[in-house]
Design an enzyme around this catalytic site. Structure first.
Site, short mmCIF file in Angstrom:
data_model
loop_
_atom_site.label_atom_id
_atom_site.label_comp_id
_atom_site.label_asym_id
_atom_site.label_seq_id
_atom_site.Cartn_x
_atom_site.Cartn_y
_atom_site.Cartn_z
N GLU A 1 9.46 15.88 15.57
CA GLU A 1 9.83 15.66 14.18
C GLU A 1 8.99 16.60 13.31
OE1 GLU A 1 8.68 11.97 12.06
OE2 GLU A 1 10.76 11.90 11.42
N CYS B 1 13.29 10.81 7.37
CA CYS B 1 13.17 10.32 8.75
C CYS B 1 14.47 10.48 9.51
CB CYS B 1 12.71 8.86 8.75
SG CYS B 1 13.66 7.82 7.66
N LYS C 1 0.84 -1.20 0.00
CA LYS C 1 0.00 0.00 0.00
C LYS C 1 0.88 1.25 0.00
CE LYS C 1 -1.90 2.79 2.81
NZ LYS C 1 -1.80 4.03 2.01
N GLU D 1 9.67 1.27 10.80
CA GLU D 1 10.69 2.29 10.58
C GLU D 1 10.00 3.62 10.78
OE1 GLU D 1 13.83 1.82 9.96
OE2 GLU D 1 13.84 -0.32 9.49
#
Ligand code: NAI
Ligand code: MG
Length: 495
Positions: free
Chosen positions: A397, A296, A187, A262
């Protein structure tokens, strides 16, 4: 994908429909959603909007393909390798069109997209090599028995990927899953579904049996969530936000599904006083501004030793002011738009709140001037100084081109500060002192540490996070473990 009037010609190369059981299909209810070019805000494609019923078909296809052995006993590891090599060749042959499609869908500059697609080709080649080298073990258990430890594919894998490196993140999971003999439901992110569909077309052309790689396009809750609870799915591998990662871990616990996560980061980039300064400045800036900061492992917390602080801060501002924002398709662009209006607004809200939250604004770059790009999702690069971790931009983040710079005096202090985060994905250390580099690398709680560099992620090595940056490892031979079970076969040789 159904075409949209006035869309760039290359998009005709994206197959129409999602890929389920070897067929290109619409959603059962016929619904579609729009994919947008983030540089202009224009709709460039419509793709099927999968719901639970569509995911059910894709999972059923992957389950039968796994259970009837068409990608297992029926093919040799050599044949699996051959098909993966063909996929790699086809990615190379179609490099230019895949690059253009990726830029149109996610906004990144051409040079960055070329890097991604080249690594996708290598990823399939690399794991093609592994397909024939997955071997077990024969531990000694005495002369009356033989104990065989064999590796077997984990089964049906639900692979859920984000929008910042759309085809690369997909390949990073699909290639090792296929090499081990797993079957897959992939997906892609709703913002960037197009290159995943191209990957399915390439797999089909390379001779991958129907049902082995299925692609469902759609939103997280509609097209991702059903895989988490479906007992026919053995494994979920996810790359994305911490919040969704936690939800996946929790949901998958009910069936003890295997999970690889992750997640995000707030990675430290430490510049010591004896660093090679010119390289450190370039690398530090690239570490937070590269790929629009939508990374990331971005080095978003920059720690600079007091003795070189002014020089590095000035250098970062010079680097940021040299960045040219524009359409990713323009060769002279060095920073594209963010992926969506939502992401742009999210990053802007961090930037807007920073001065009132204890951060000192140092620099913000210029937005593109072209009227053509007025509706694009651009955010100019910016630099802030912070006294400590109290401002939100120093802790959370952001996933955008926002550098947060800290001053430090001594090693113990900077190590403590570097580790002062719930995340633990990556870290960069700049120094000419080998002892300092290695002792610091050992003390930083992160899955990836760069010395005198920032951001390289070679597919042959390892990727993954400590602490809340994830569970499990990807890349290299470590990714294979994520797609393999391990079985003991015990043979009694006694009388
Ligand atoms: P997200 O984590 O919601 O999306 C990533 C993928 O997960 C997409 O394919 C999405 O459709 C899917 N997903 C979402 N909810 C799901 C659910 N309940 N079940 C199954 N699949 C689901 O990330 P989003 O909202 O696009 O971005 C928000 C923030 O997340 C970013 O600002 C950034 O901080 C972080 N992020 C981190 C990434 C990383 O690589 N570490 C990648 C993308 C986002
Ligand atoms: Mg898009």
């Amino acid at each position: 994908m159904s075409s949209v009037d006035g869309a760039p010609a290359v998009l005709a190369r994206v197959p129409a429909g999602m890929h389920i059981d070897g067929r290109w299909v619409a959603a059962i209810d016929g619904e579609e959603f729009e994919s947008v070019d983030p540089a202009t805000g224009r709709v460039i494609a419509r793709v099927p909007r999968a719901q639970a019923a569509d995911v059910d078909r894709a999972v059923a296809a992957a389950r039968s393909a796994f259970d009837d052995g068409r990608w297992g006993e029926a093919v040799s590891a050599r044949d699996r390798a051959r098909i993966l090599h063909r996929m790699s060749d086809l990615v190379r042959e179609r490099r230019d069109e895949l690059v253009e499609i990726e830029v149109l869908d996610c906004g990144k500059p051409l040079a960055d997209a070329r890097g991604d697609i080249d690594e996708v080709a290598f990823m399939f080649e690399y794991y093609a090599g592994w397909a024939t080298k997955i071997a077990g073990d024969i531990p000694p258990v005495g002369s009356d028995a033989l104990s065989l430890v064999v590796r077997e594919p984990v089964g049906v894998c639900g692979l859920i990927v984000p929008w910042n490196y759309p085809m690369l993140m997909a390949a990073q999971k699909v290639a090792p899953a296929l090499a081990t003999g797993c079957t897959v439901v992939l997906k892609p992110a709703e913002q960037t579904p197009l290159t995943a569909l191209c990957m399915a077309a390439i797999a089909e052309e390379a001779g991958l049996p129907a049902g082995v790689l299925n692609v469902v396009t759609g939103f997280g809750v509609e097209a991702g969530e059903p895989m988490l609870t479906d007992p026919r799915v053995d494994k979920i591998s996810f790359t994305g936000s911490l919040g969704v990662g936690r939800h996946i871990q929790r949901t998958c616990a009910d069936q003890l599904k295997r999970v690889t996560l992750e997640l995000g980061g707030k990675s430290p980039n430490i510049v010591f006083g004896d660093a090679p300064i010119a390289e450190a400045i370039v690398g530090t800036a690239a570490g937070i501004f590269g790929n629009q900061g939508e990374v990331c492992s971005a080095g978003s917390r920059v720690f600079v030793h007091a003795s070189v602080y002014d020089e590095v801060l000035e250098g970062m501002v010079a680097q940021a002011s040299a960045i040219r924002l524009g359409s990713g398709l323009d060769e002279s662009t060095t920073m594209g738009p963010l992926v969506s209006a939502r992401q742009r607004d999210r990053v802007r809200s961090f930037v807007d709140a920073a001065p009132g939250d204890g951060a000192r604004h140092v620099f913000t770059g210029a937005l593109p001037e072209s009227a053509e790009l007025a509706e694009g999702f651009f955010v100019a690069p910016s630099v802030f100084e912070v006294p400590d971790h109290s401002p939100a931009i120093a802790r959370e983040e952001i996933f955008g081109p926002v550098a947060t710079v800290f001053r430090f005096e001594d090693v113990d202090e900077v190590v403590r500060q570097a580790n002062n985060t719930e995340y633990g994905l990556a870290a960069a250390i700049w120094t000419r002192d080998i002892n300092l580099a290695l002792t610091t690398a050992r003390r930083v709680r992160a899955g990836v540490v760069w010395v005198n560099d920032s951001q390289p992620a070679p597919s042959e090595s390892l990727w993954g996070g400590y602490k809340q940056s994830g569970v499990g490892r990807e890349l290299g031979r470590y990714a294979l473990d994520a797609y393999l079970e391990t079985k003991q076969i015990y043979i009694n040789l006694g009388s």
